[in-house]
Design an enzyme around this catalytic site. Sequence first.
Site, PDB file in Angstrom:
ATOM      1  N   GLU D  79      34.114  32.621  19.957  1.00 16.19           N
ATOM      2  CA  GLU D  79      34.222  32.824  21.377  1.00 16.19           C
ATOM      3  C   GLU D  79      35.665  32.359  21.892  1.00 16.19           C
ATOM      4  OE1 GLU D  79      32.339  34.133  23.545  1.00 16.19           O
ATOM      5  OE2 GLU D  79      30.823  34.491  22.246  1.00 16.19           O
ATOM      6  N   CYS D 142      24.474  28.652  26.069  1.00 16.04           N
ATOM      7  CA  CYS D 142      25.629  28.568  25.164  1.00 16.04           C
ATOM      8  C   CYS D 142      26.939  28.238  25.668  1.00 16.04           C
ATOM      9  CB  CYS D 142      25.456  29.967  24.352  1.00 16.04           C
ATOM     10  SG  CYS D 142      24.427  30.371  23.314  1.00 16.04           S
ATOM     11  N   HIS D 166      29.018  32.775  18.119  1.00 14.28           N
ATOM     12  CA  HIS D 166      27.932  33.412  18.354  1.00 14.28           C
ATOM     13  C   HIS D 166      27.385  34.217  17.290  1.00 14.28           C
ATOM     14  CE1 HIS D 166      27.350  33.107  23.035  1.00 14.28           C
ATOM     15  NE2 HIS D 166      26.115  32.534  22.225  1.00 14.28           N
TER      16      HIS D 166
END
EC number: 3.4.19.3
Lengths: 204, 204, 204, 204
Positions: D79, D142, D166
């Site tokens: 991310e 998350c 992820h």
Amino acid sequence: MITVLITGFDPFAKETINPSWEAVSRLDSTISNANIIKLQLPTEFKSSREKLRTAIAQYCPDIVLSVGQAGGRSGITPELVAINFDDASIPDNAGYEPHEETIEREGENAYFTQLPIKKICVTLKKADIPSYISTTAGTYVCNHVMYEAQFLRSTEYPQLKAGFIHIPFLPQQVVDKPGMPSLSLDDDVRGLTLAIETIVKELA
Amino acid sequence: MITVLITGFDPFAKETINPSWEAVSRLDSTISNANIIKLQLPTEFKSSREKLRTAIAQYCPDIVLSVGQAGGRSGITPELVAINFDDASIPDNAGYEPHEETIEREGENAYFTQLPIKKICVTLKKADIPSYISTTAGTYVCNHVMYEAQFLRSTEYPQLKAGFIHIPFLPQQVVDKPGMPSLSLDDDVRGLTLAIETIVKELA
Amino acid sequence: MITVLITGFDPFAKETINPSWEAVSRLDSTISNANIIKLQLPTEFKSSREKLRTAIAQYCPDIVLSVGQAGGRSGITPELVAINFDDASIPDNAGYEPHEETIEREGENAYFTQLPIKKICVTLKKADIPSYISTTAGTYVCNHVMYEAQFLRSTEYPQLKAGFIHIPFLPQQVVDKPGMPSLSLDDDVRGLTLAIETIVKELA
Amino acid sequence: MITVLITGFDPFAKETINPSWEAVSRLDSTISNANIIKLQLPTEFKSSREKLRTAIAQYCPDIVLSVGQAGGRSGITPELVAINFDDASIPDNAGYEPHEETIEREGENAYFTQLPIKKICVTLKKADIPSYISTTAGTYVCNHVMYEAQFLRSTEYPQLKAGFIHIPFLPQQVVDKPGMPSLSLDDDVRGLTLAIETIVKELA
């Protein structure tokens, strides 16, 4: 009278049309008593801030709503946030291809939209138009323009409310892409009109 | 004068509308000088053969074109072939749920359509409507109806030309299904009209 | 002792490997006491019937199981039916690209597999491997080979049981295709082994 | 010696396992001479900041890498950015379901990761593992955990480098979801190991 500056892009990549400008250019010039100013932006990183600033200076809009194409999405997706980050995988229409660059040294890492994006989604869905909130405008020119509008707001035009809406490919863009979703131009125009109505109502 | 019997289904599963009947019921009653007879079929395995036979006996169509909903597809998809096999994962609208059953003991394993499906796709794509050929109509009521029309053709009505076209969800059916493709009712009606024009032209 | 002839393909299109042969070549030579004969087939329409016939004549298999790549699928998919229809969108590895051609003039429109495909799916899913039945093997070389095996069965080898299983891309094939599903070679090998075990058990 | 604190989550929604903890718990305790501390976090908004702070105070990690499940993705996705925004569509494992809430009043709108995410992607792809950068960690737990780690870094632990990766569903989670991508646990473990190696190498 409320003024809405709404922008769409010219075509990029291998496409010959851009649904954003197709839809924006077909909007009424007055929606919910608001004055609708339509502006085509080039799909270019570098020129967009000045083009936006010039238009804001000229029209003094209360709202800046930018619209862009998001190939692969199935509905009209208002964007939550713009990030201070350019990263292109193909050159823009000026041939510029930034990689992992900060957009504005003095800008925040990200700006959240001032537009009522959840209400927009609810309104569109009630009108039978697929719509869901997006939490990323990507790192190409769409995010860039959304970010620059916010940067101008935060630095020069504090009264402004700004945001971005992505729309899917048009049906004609996916005739050779089995499985790829699209949305009709009618639904784009109807959806953007409803979005503006929702924003104006919220403002009033 | 050419007569086209076109069928659509009533809603099934958790849906409250079926795009196939929405589109079929909106077709003109004359297309390319052909007489268009519209028939709603229930989403039921067992009654479909008799309903089709009755309508064929009554209207003596040259062409039977059935239309059904294919949730998940992104374009208008003419079907190549129907197979002699029922296998449901949910009950039909009469509560019947066949598993791995032969449709017609005396029928062939499969029948190919007599309709010009490649020409239909090309015509639709030229008209900016996403379209691609499908090589499976599944094993639910859609395939069953396509198969029964062919079985009737092969056993009783050798002059008949028959086929099936699947169409996507309507936008209103996917408002709560992010990522799920849809197609507008306008494009469905326009696409089916073009398909009939293509079929009639081919026949003449 | 039961003999299983299992085939995989060489790479085609722009791929440098074919998961079907990668998996088939790694199978044990004995599974559930059955003798496993592995055969690589070229991704070619015209040569496949003779290659299959020669192998069947040589090894006298009880079962012919062909395996192919289905880019885009997310699980191991046993095929229900093969249709008498070739229609390529790219040339095969011999440069041949048939369009809307009948495979065998004397063949049936379609043949259903003799393999227990629902039991295979259930077995694989219990073993944590994604699996679902497919009702179309397409119209390229995979369907062609599945059809030819059935045609040989129906015309020359009535005792034979034959079928086809499609497997997804391998992870290494999708590293530059964000969103494209894949399955590991380990799961392919494990899945095909379980499929053979299920078939052999059913036969016994 | 470099210390890496790596976190995974417990299962949430209707899932009975969480691939993030399955993978994290299987990592070696030493990777590239770095000490690997593994921590399971509950899928809860409110407790995560304190759990992270406690662990950081206890282990003094140089790096905090959190791992979460992203159902629907097809590869391992580092991310880029965490945003100051909680918006849940289902309750977390403590029954809490925030809507459009700011995570930290004193925090920035967003924080970019300090991890070399492009190099991680390149490394994984070279190792035949599908990987691409994600520009949104969503608005559920998350993103919340990724944001809180950054907030702790920016306010209390300026030397820290933190980030989030992820990973897709495991194959066993998608056996009843045809079309849904998955990735094997082996590739998850191998991918996270390579990611840590890449991060440690970059730091040195």
